[in-house]
Motif scaffolding. Structure first.
Motif, PDB file in Angstrom:
ATOM      1  N   LEU A 111       0.876  -1.185   0.000  1.00  0.00           N
ATOM      2  CA  LEU A 111       0.000   0.000   0.000  1.00  0.00           C
ATOM      3  C   LEU A 111       0.903   1.222   0.000  1.00  0.00           C
ATOM      4  O   LEU A 111       1.315   1.723   1.054  1.00  0.00           O
ATOM      5  CB  LEU A 111      -0.919  -0.043   1.219  1.00  0.00           C
ATOM      6  N   ASN A 112       1.236   1.652  -1.204  1.00  0.00           N
ATOM      7  CA  ASN A 112       2.263   2.685  -1.378  1.00  0.00           C
ATOM      8  C   ASN A 112       1.714   4.015  -1.882  1.00  0.00           C
ATOM      9  O   ASN A 112       2.249   5.074  -1.547  1.00  0.00           O
ATOM     10  CB  ASN A 112       3.315   2.157  -2.372  1.00  0.00           C
ATOM     11  N   ALA A 113       0.637   3.992  -2.671  1.00  0.00           N
ATOM     12  CA  ALA A 113       0.124   5.234  -3.269  1.00  0.00           C
ATOM     13  C   ALA A 113      -0.132   6.265  -2.180  1.00  0.00           C
ATOM     14  O   ALA A 113      -0.781   5.963  -1.176  1.00  0.00           O
ATOM     15  CB  ALA A 113      -1.158   4.961  -4.054  1.00  0.00           C
ATOM     16  N   GLY A 114       0.382   7.455  -2.383  1.00  0.00           N
ATOM     17  CA  GLY A 114       0.192   8.482  -1.370  1.00  0.00           C
ATOM     18  C   GLY A 114       0.488   9.853  -1.937  1.00  0.00           C
ATOM     19  O   GLY A 114       1.172   9.995  -2.958  1.00  0.00           O
ATOM     20  N   VAL A 115      -0.061  10.866  -1.284  1.00  0.00           N
ATOM     21  CA  VAL A 115       0.156  12.255  -1.700  1.00  0.00           C
ATOM     22  C   VAL A 115       0.555  13.103  -0.486  1.00  0.00           C
ATOM     23  O   VAL A 115       0.248  12.757   0.656  1.00  0.00           O
ATOM     24  CB  VAL A 115      -1.116  12.861  -2.339  1.00  0.00           C
ATOM     25  N   PHE A 116       1.266  14.178  -0.773  1.00  0.00           N
ATOM     26  CA  PHE A 116       1.711  15.103   0.275  1.00  0.00           C
ATOM     27  C   PHE A 116       1.395  16.520  -0.174  1.00  0.00           C
ATOM     28  O   PHE A 116       2.008  17.015  -1.112  1.00  0.00           O
ATOM     29  CB  PHE A 116       3.217  14.919   0.510  1.00  0.00           C
ATOM     30  N   TYR A 117       0.417  17.147   0.460  1.00  0.00           N
ATOM     31  CA  TYR A 117       0.052  18.516   0.132  1.00  0.00           C
ATOM     32  C   TYR A 117       0.231  19.357   1.384  1.00  0.00           C
ATOM     33  O   TYR A 117      -0.702  19.506   2.183  1.00  0.00           O
ATOM     34  CB  TYR A 117      -1.397  18.586  -0.367  1.00  0.00           C
ATOM     35  N   PRO A 118       1.461  19.891   1.587  1.00  0.00           N
ATOM     36  CA  PRO A 118       1.723  20.646   2.811  1.00  0.00           C
ATOM     37  C   PRO A 118       0.885  21.912   2.884  1.00  0.00           C
ATOM     38  O   PRO A 118       0.681  22.587   1.869  1.00  0.00           O
ATOM     39  CB  PRO A 118       3.217  20.974   2.705  1.00  0.00           C
ATOM     40  N   VAL A 119       0.406  22.194   4.076  1.00  0.00           N
ATOM     41  CA  VAL A 119      -0.379  23.417   4.266  1.00  0.00           C
ATOM     42  C   VAL A 119      -0.304  23.819   5.736  1.00  0.00           C
ATOM     43  O   VAL A 119      -0.346  22.957   6.624  1.00  0.00           O
ATOM     44  CB  VAL A 119      -1.852  23.193   3.825  1.00  0.00           C
ATOM     45  N   ALA A 120      -0.149  25.139   5.956  1.00  0.00           N
ATOM     46  CA  ALA A 120      -0.165  25.630   7.338  1.00  0.00           C
ATOM     47  C   ALA A 120      -1.548  25.348   7.937  1.00  0.00           C
ATOM     48  O   ALA A 120      -2.562  25.475   7.245  1.00  0.00           O
ATOM     49  CB  ALA A 120       0.119  27.127   7.356  1.00  0.00           C
ATOM     50  N   PHE A 121      -1.566  24.994   9.194  1.00  0.00           N
ATOM     51  CA  PHE A 121      -2.833  24.595   9.829  1.00  0.00           C
ATOM     52  C   PHE A 121      -3.904  25.675   9.672  1.00  0.00           C
ATOM     53  O   PHE A 121      -5.070  25.379   9.399  1.00  0.00           O
ATOM     54  CB  PHE A 121      -2.593  24.286  11.314  1.00  0.00           C
ATOM     55  N   GLU A 122      -3.490  26.927   9.805  1.00  0.00           N
ATOM     56  CA  GLU A 122      -4.478  28.007   9.740  1.00  0.00           C
ATOM     57  C   GLU A 122      -5.134  28.091   8.360  1.00  0.00           C
ATOM     58  O   GLU A 122      -6.278  28.514   8.232  1.00  0.00           O
ATOM     59  CB  GLU A 122      -3.832  29.349  10.112  1.00  0.00           C
ATOM     60  N   GLN A 123      -4.393  27.669   7.326  1.00  0.00           N
ATOM     61  CA  GLN A 123      -4.939  27.702   5.957  1.00  0.00           C
ATOM     62  C   GLN A 123      -5.562  26.364   5.539  1.00  0.00           C
ATOM     63  O   GLN A 123      -6.055  26.216   4.422  1.00  0.00           O
ATOM     64  CB  GLN A 123      -3.842  28.050   4.942  1.00  0.00           C
ATOM     65  N   MET A 124      -5.521  25.391   6.424  1.00  0.00           N
ATOM     66  CA  MET A 124      -6.026  24.052   6.072  1.00  0.00           C
ATOM     67  C   MET A 124      -7.498  24.147   5.636  1.00  0.00           C
ATOM     68  O   MET A 124      -8.300  24.785   6.306  1.00  0.00           O
ATOM     69  CB  MET A 124      -5.910  23.147   7.294  1.00  0.00           C
ATOM     70  N   SER A 125      -7.808  23.508   4.510  1.00  0.00           N
ATOM     71  CA  SER A 125      -9.191  23.539   4.006  1.00  0.00           C
ATOM     72  C   SER A 125      -9.798  22.142   4.109  1.00  0.00           C
ATOM     73  O   SER A 125      -9.085  21.140   4.212  1.00  0.00           O
ATOM     74  CB  SER A 125      -9.194  23.984   2.547  1.00  0.00           C
TER      75      SER A 125
END
Ligand SMILES: NC(=O)c1ccc[n+]([C@@H]2O[C@H](COP(=O)([O-])OP(=O)(O)OC[C@H]3O[C@@H](n4cnc5c(N)ncnc54)[C@H](OP(=O)(O)O)[C@@H]3O)[C@@H](O)[C@H]2O)c1
Length: 248
Positions: A87-101
């Motif tokens: 189970l390898n498929a993965g994504v990384f979308y960094p975002v500051a917590f305050e801007q987290m949507s």
């Protein structure tokens, strides 16, 4: 170790690039048969052209429940039994917590948690007894770094599920272990929105870690091969931290 992988049938999610693709190359060299998934048909075709004929490609977006079900139906129809599931498929979308949507939360959880959970569930009828499941987690579960909160939570969520499943699925001969990679040079940094200068600077900053450099997918492959093979039959819910000391 190669003899323990000879003739095994292993499915790798997200094998069109990076760690998944490098693992596919290695497992083929060791005599395994592979099913690989990707979310993009053209990238899947490209991967198959490079990997060769012993690979069955399946278009399956980890965030798409219907495609996960279709994949399971296809494998059962074609009488394909699996000895291993990576189970390898993965994504990384960094975002500051305050801007987290909500969109960021939902997308990350859909691919990094719901995807592996529903893939494993759908493929239960295809998994042999015994079989090995390897989850590609992240050092981010251990080491906090700003903007990686949602990503870290998504990986920790699956680790939590895996702990329970090691008991719940034990009677089917299914065991689950995890690899926690440190920073590894793949496409994931560019997909995360970093430009080439930012990526180079980030990789150079890793010269201060014990290993002294960014990791490569090939640094991870031997441990993935070990966990997927019968050589690790005694391991349940193990975590192998391959982070070059980044998490220390
Ligand atoms: N690189 C690192 O520093 C690092 C560190 C810790 C953990 N990890 C984990 O390692 C795993 C592999 O990442 P990587 O670094 O090899 O990244 P990568 O080079 O971007 O490869 C990721 C693979 O997953 C596929 N994928 C992404 N979203 C998908 C979806 N919704 N459905 C199906 N496939 C999907 C990608 O397909 P496309 O080709 O279409 O994009 C690609 O084949 C991930 O789970 C990641 O979180 C990576």
């Amino acid at each position: 170790m190669s003899s323990t992988l000879q003739g095994k049938t292993i499915l790798i999610t997200g094998a069109t690039a990076g760690i998944g693709f490098a693992t596919a190359q290695s497992l083929l060299q060791k005599g395994a048969r592979l099913v690989i998934t990707g979310r993009n048909q053209e990238r899947l075709n490209q991967a198959v052209r490079k990997l060769g004929e012993r690979v069955i490609p399946v278009l399956c977006d980890s965030a798409n429940v219907a495609q996960i079900q279709q994949m399971a139906t296809q494998l059962q129809r074609d009488n394909i039994k699996l000895d291993g599931l990576i189970l390898n498929a993965g994504v990384f979308y960094p975002v500051a917590f305050e801007q987290m949507s909500l969109d960021n939360l939902n997308t990350t959880m859909a691919v990094n948690f719901n995807g592996p959970a529903l893939t494993l569930q759908a493929l239960l009828p295809c998994l042999n007894n015994p079989s090995s499941v390897v989850f590609i987690s992240s050092v981010a579960v251990l080491k906090a770094f700003a903007t990686a909160g949602v990503y870290s939570a998504s990986k920790a969520a699956f680790e939590g599920l895996a702990r329970v499943l090691n008991l719940e699925l034990a009677e089917r001969g299914i065991r689950i272990n995890s690899i926690r990679p440190g920073v590894t040079a793949t496409e994931i940094q560019a997909k995360a929105g970093m430009d080439q200068d930012a990526i180079s600077g980030f990789f150079e900053s890793l010269s201060s870690t014990p290993v002294g450099r960014v990791l490569t997918p090939e640094d991870l492959v031997p441990a993935i091969n070990y966990l997927i093979s019968d050589a690790s039959i005694g391991l349940r819910n193990a975590y192998i931290d391959i982070d070059g000391g980044f998490g220390l």
